[in-house]
Design an enzyme around this catalytic site. Structure first.
Site, mmCIF file in Angstrom:
data_model
loop_
_atom_site.group_PDB
_atom_site.id
_atom_site.type_symbol
_atom_site.label_atom_id
_atom_site.label_comp_id
_atom_site.label_asym_id
_atom_site.label_seq_id
_atom_site.Cartn_x
_atom_site.Cartn_y
_atom_site.Cartn_z
ATOM 1 N N SER A 195 0.835 -1.198 0.000
ATOM 2 C CA SER A 195 0.000 0.000 0.000
ATOM 3 C C SER A 195 0.869 1.246 0.000
ATOM 4 C CB SER A 195 -0.898 0.017 1.247
ATOM 5 O OG SER A 195 -1.554 1.255 1.398
ATOM 6 N N TYR B 33 -0.835 -0.105 10.382
ATOM 7 C CA TYR B 33 -1.025 -0.660 9.039
ATOM 8 C C TYR B 33 0.072 -0.166 8.097
ATOM 9 C CZ TYR B 33 -3.329 -1.298 4.475
ATOM 10 O OH TYR B 33 -3.633 -1.630 3.181
ATOM 11 N N LYS C 201 2.907 -2.413 6.212
ATOM 12 C CA LYS C 201 3.058 -2.453 4.763
ATOM 13 C C LYS C 201 4.471 -2.039 4.343
ATOM 14 C CE LYS C 201 -1.049 -3.852 3.502
ATOM 15 N NZ LYS C 201 -1.242 -5.181 2.886
#
Length: 258
Positions: A141, A154, A158
């Protein structure tokens, strides 16, 4: 992509392939001729189908190493091989860092970084013994390449996932290729939770240089390419699938006369 890329005879596993981006990836692989196994904790509400073929669902909790190992052993036993693993499962609720304890943030890292590591290790044990090896695709991402307020754990996971893929690409070469897709915003059945109604989704899409959010099929086509012989010399790469990225905020904030 399926019209020019033939994956017939190959076997692919897509984690989190029951909906959204994962289902789009599974459909693209089916269209290219692959046998596709999708896994998640819960079965899809509707079968994942494309080109008159259906992805096989196997339940698995990707946070459980024993369950993951059993999943890949079953794939090898039932299908005889494993050519592609797409580590798609992941996600996070929007939550500022100080709104919850470290344990919840750690679970986000577990799902988005540790689980793909666990799945990749299990897949490698199958692929390493095959004459044609295999391909592993990490679904990353843009949150891993820039500040990620509200999704800090998150974004950190990533970022780690992309680094992990590069290291795997070195350690597991030449038998197994490992690459990362760095995604921007993708329109799924849950987009309204993030961007609001159709007008909101369209407005967000206009901030992307290509003028729209990605469709899951766009991500699926990129996965088909990386899984195919057309990408035989691509490993350790990060392919950005983000429609051109994000327009720098200072361009809109600056008061500059033409």
């Amino acid at each position: 992509m399926a019209a020019i890329t033939d994956l017939s005879g190959s076997v692919a596993v897509v984690t989190g392939g029951t909906r959204g981006i994962g289902a789009g990836i599974a459909r693209a692989l089916l269209e290219a001729g692959a046998q596709v196994v999708i896994c998640a904790r819960r079965a899809p509400e509707q079968p994942v189908e494309a080109a008159g073929r259906t992805a096989r669902f196997l339940p698995a909790d990707l946070r459980d190493p024993a369950a993951v190992g059993g999943l890949f052993q079953r794939v090898r036993s039932d299908h005889g091989r494993l050519d592609t693993l797409v580590n798609n499962a992941g996600g996070t609720p929007f939550r500022m860092l100080d709104e919850c304890g470290a344990e919840r943030h750690a679970r986000v890292v577990e799902l988005n970084l540790v689980a793909p590591l666990t799945a990749s290790l299990a897949a490698y044990e199958v692929m390493r013994h095959q004459s044609r090896g295999g391909s592993i695709v990490m679904v990353g991402s843009v949150s891993g390449t820039r500040p990620s307020p509200g999704t800090a754990a998150y974004g950190a996971a990533k970022a780690g996932l992309e680094n992990l893929a590069r290291t795997m690409a070195v350690e597991w070469a030449p038998r197994v290729r490992v690459n990362t897709l760095v995604l921007g915003m993708v329109r799924t059945e849950l987009s309204h939770l993030h961007y609001g109604d159709e007008d909101g989704i369209a407005a967000v899409g206009r901030t992307v240089p290509l003028g729209r959010l990605a469709d899951p099929a766009d991500i699926g086509d990129a996965c088909v390419f990386l899984a195919s012989a057309r990408a035989a010399y691509i490993s350790g790469a990060a392919l950005h699938v983000h429609g051109g990225g994000e327009r720098p905020a200072f361009l809109d904030a600056a008061n500059v006369n033409d």
